[in-house]
Design a protein around this motif. Structure first.
Motif, mmCIF file in Angstrom:
data_model
loop_
_atom_site.group_PDB
_atom_site.id
_atom_site.type_symbol
_atom_site.label_atom_id
_atom_site.label_comp_id
_atom_site.label_asym_id
_atom_site.label_seq_id
_atom_site.Cartn_x
_atom_site.Cartn_y
_atom_site.Cartn_z
ATOM 1 N N ASP A 89 -10.902 -3.297 -6.154
ATOM 2 C CA ASP A 89 -9.500 -2.745 -6.234
ATOM 3 C C ASP A 89 -9.355 -1.889 -7.451
ATOM 4 O O ASP A 89 -9.301 -2.836 -8.455
ATOM 5 C CB ASP A 89 -8.468 -3.546 -5.885
ATOM 6 C CG ASP A 89 -7.046 -2.777 -6.285
ATOM 7 O OD1 ASP A 89 -6.663 -1.603 -6.617
ATOM 8 O OD2 ASP A 89 -5.931 -3.376 -5.870
ATOM 9 N N PRO A 91 -8.191 1.608 -10.326
ATOM 10 C CA PRO A 91 -7.337 2.878 -10.338
ATOM 11 C C PRO A 91 -8.299 4.039 -9.993
ATOM 12 O O PRO A 91 -9.513 4.017 -10.001
ATOM 13 C CB PRO A 91 -7.120 3.035 -11.967
ATOM 14 C CG PRO A 91 -7.462 1.528 -12.545
ATOM 15 C CD PRO A 91 -8.412 1.067 -11.518
ATOM 16 N N LYS A 215 -10.244 11.003 2.875
ATOM 17 C CA LYS A 215 -9.978 10.034 2.155
ATOM 18 C C LYS A 215 -10.842 8.758 2.105
ATOM 19 O O LYS A 215 -10.768 7.692 1.304
ATOM 20 C CB LYS A 215 -8.521 9.129 2.686
ATOM 21 C CG LYS A 215 -7.508 10.220 2.389
ATOM 22 C CD LYS A 215 -6.937 10.358 1.127
ATOM 23 C CE LYS A 215 -5.903 11.493 0.981
ATOM 24 N NZ LYS A 215 -5.315 11.919 -0.331
ATOM 25 N N ARG A 234 -6.368 5.322 -1.589
ATOM 26 C CA ARG A 234 -5.056 4.418 -1.009
ATOM 27 C C ARG A 234 -3.822 5.243 -1.267
ATOM 28 O O ARG A 234 -3.649 6.048 -2.349
ATOM 29 C CB ARG A 234 -4.802 3.026 -1.686
ATOM 30 C CG ARG A 234 -6.187 2.258 -1.219
ATOM 31 C CD ARG A 234 -5.938 0.805 -1.679
ATOM 32 N NE ARG A 234 -4.746 0.439 -2.547
ATOM 33 C CZ ARG A 234 -5.018 -0.458 -3.378
ATOM 34 N NH1 ARG A 234 -6.199 -1.232 -3.588
ATOM 35 N NH2 ARG A 234 -3.937 -0.772 -4.410
ATOM 36 N N PRO A 235 -2.759 5.162 -0.444
ATOM 37 C CA PRO A 235 -1.568 5.995 -0.816
ATOM 38 C C PRO A 235 -0.862 5.648 -2.135
ATOM 39 O O PRO A 235 -0.030 6.310 -2.752
ATOM 40 C CB PRO A 235 -0.617 5.560 0.479
ATOM 41 C CG PRO A 235 -1.615 5.041 1.262
ATOM 42 C CD PRO A 235 -2.690 4.432 0.687
ATOM 43 N N ASP A 236 -1.093 4.401 -2.714
ATOM 44 C CA ASP A 236 -0.414 4.136 -3.910
ATOM 45 C C ASP A 236 -1.440 4.802 -5.316
ATOM 46 O O ASP A 236 -1.097 4.316 -6.498
ATOM 47 C CB ASP A 236 -0.377 2.557 -3.907
ATOM 48 C CG ASP A 236 -1.885 1.623 -4.034
ATOM 49 O OD1 ASP A 236 -2.948 2.411 -3.919
ATOM 50 O OD2 ASP A 236 -1.781 0.616 -4.279
ATOM 51 N N GLY A 237 -2.101 5.597 -4.782
ATOM 52 C CA GLY A 237 -2.979 6.105 -6.179
ATOM 53 C C GLY A 237 -4.022 5.351 -6.589
ATOM 54 O O GLY A 237 -4.800 5.674 -7.780
ATOM 55 N N ARG A 238 -4.316 4.325 -5.917
ATOM 56 C CA ARG A 238 -5.671 3.443 -6.353
ATOM 57 C C ARG A 238 -6.808 3.774 -5.181
ATOM 58 O O ARG A 238 -6.643 4.574 -4.189
ATOM 59 C CB ARG A 238 -5.339 1.895 -6.389
ATOM 60 C CG ARG A 238 -4.106 1.601 -7.731
ATOM 61 C CD ARG A 238 -3.932 0.349 -7.660
ATOM 62 N NE ARG A 238 -5.160 -0.441 -8.076
ATOM 63 C CZ ARG A 238 -5.317 -0.777 -9.370
ATOM 64 N NH1 ARG A 238 -4.679 -0.129 -10.185
ATOM 65 N NH2 ARG A 238 -6.344 -1.644 -9.836
ATOM 66 N N ASP A 240 -10.057 1.815 -3.228
ATOM 67 C CA ASP A 240 -10.889 0.521 -2.821
ATOM 68 C C ASP A 240 -12.498 0.978 -2.856
ATOM 69 O O ASP A 240 -12.634 1.986 -2.341
ATOM 70 C CB ASP A 240 -10.398 -0.072 -1.515
ATOM 71 C CG ASP A 240 -9.142 -0.698 -1.405
ATOM 72 O OD1 ASP A 240 -8.941 -1.343 -2.576
ATOM 73 O OD2 ASP A 240 -8.485 -0.826 -0.346
#
Length: 255
Positions: A89, A91, A215, A234-238, A240
């Motif tokens: 995970d 940034p 994506k 990911r939708p949270d700006g990070r 995988d």
């Protein structure tokens, strides 16, 4: 002192491919001098020392499904086990358009007159991303001779600390085509070429997601060892970044 130690090849299912790293398990904290001696003895660019922060933590647990958090010198790293791989995970770091003339000497020194299609810069990672012309294929990138030895002589005022060469993917007979290819060079940190680099894909993922309108991407790093990575924004700006790993050595280090 006897310490459990492993060598794992990351981002591959095959021994002697991917990114080799030594992993040393510690019960007690060691001094920095001992860390350096062990790393030098292993002679790998990555040597990790893992120590339990809580006595109840279990190194030998086989079926870990939750996220593990590693407190590192570079910050927290969250890792979880996927169905068939390991998921890191990270940034997600944007890459901004870079004026060619500002980095022309560096690019010319590295790859000569190779055709360049796009140039971007990541201020967060200090990586320069150079996209080669779409007229080239994977074989060209794999065989490209990159002059890393002279890069340290190019004046860049510390702005660039890593060079990413990347190329749009192609249908090459694989069961699943790769979306993009890359190679990574960091002579400024003593690494002429890194075999497979998870962290650079925090920049590559951002760039190619915009270019391809995707994506989820399948990537290949074209070093002589080679490695496959799965990229999922990911939708949270990070992001995988996942891949497999092959353990090629397991033993005990005596110090």
């Amino acid at each position: 002192m006897k310490l459990p130690i492993f060598i794992a090849d990351a981002f591959t299912t095959k021994a002697f491919c991917g990114n080799p790293a030594a992993v040393c398990l510690l019960e007690n904290k060691l001094g920095e001098d001992m860390h350096q001696k062990i790393a030098q003895e292993m002679n790998l660019s990555e040597t990790a020392f893992i120590r339990k922060l809580h006595p109840t933590d279990n190194f030998t647990q086989k079926n870990v499904s939750s996220t593990l958090t590693f407190v590192t010198l570079s910050g927290e790293l969250r890792v979880r086990r996927g169905e068939d791989d390991i998921v890191l995970d990270f940034p997600l770091y944007p890459a901004h358009p870079q004026d060619f003339h500002e980095v022309e000497d560096l690019i010319k020194t590295a790859i000569g007159d190779t055709l360049v299609q796009d140039i971007c810069y990541s201020p967060d990672t200090k990586n320069l991303l150079v996209r080669l012309s779409d007229t080239y294929n994977r074989s060209f990138l794999e065989n490209l001779k990159v002059n890393t030895q002279n890069l340290l002589q190019v004046e860049n005022t510390g702005k660039v600390k890593g060079l990413i060469l990347t190329l749009k993917g192609e249908s090459d007979g694989q069961a699943r085509a790769f979306d993009f290819y890359s190679r990574y060079f960091a002579p400024w940190f003593g690494v002429a070429e890194d075999p497979v680099t998870g962290s650079t894909h925090t920049v590559l993922g951002s760039y190619w997601s915009q270019q391809l309108g995707k994506k989820n991407m399948h990537a290949f790093q074209c070093s002589h060892r080679g490695g496959e990575l799965e990229i999922s924004l990911r939708p949270d700006g990070r992001v995988d970044i996942s891949g497999s790993a092959a353990i090629v050595l397991e033993g005990t280090l005596t110090a």
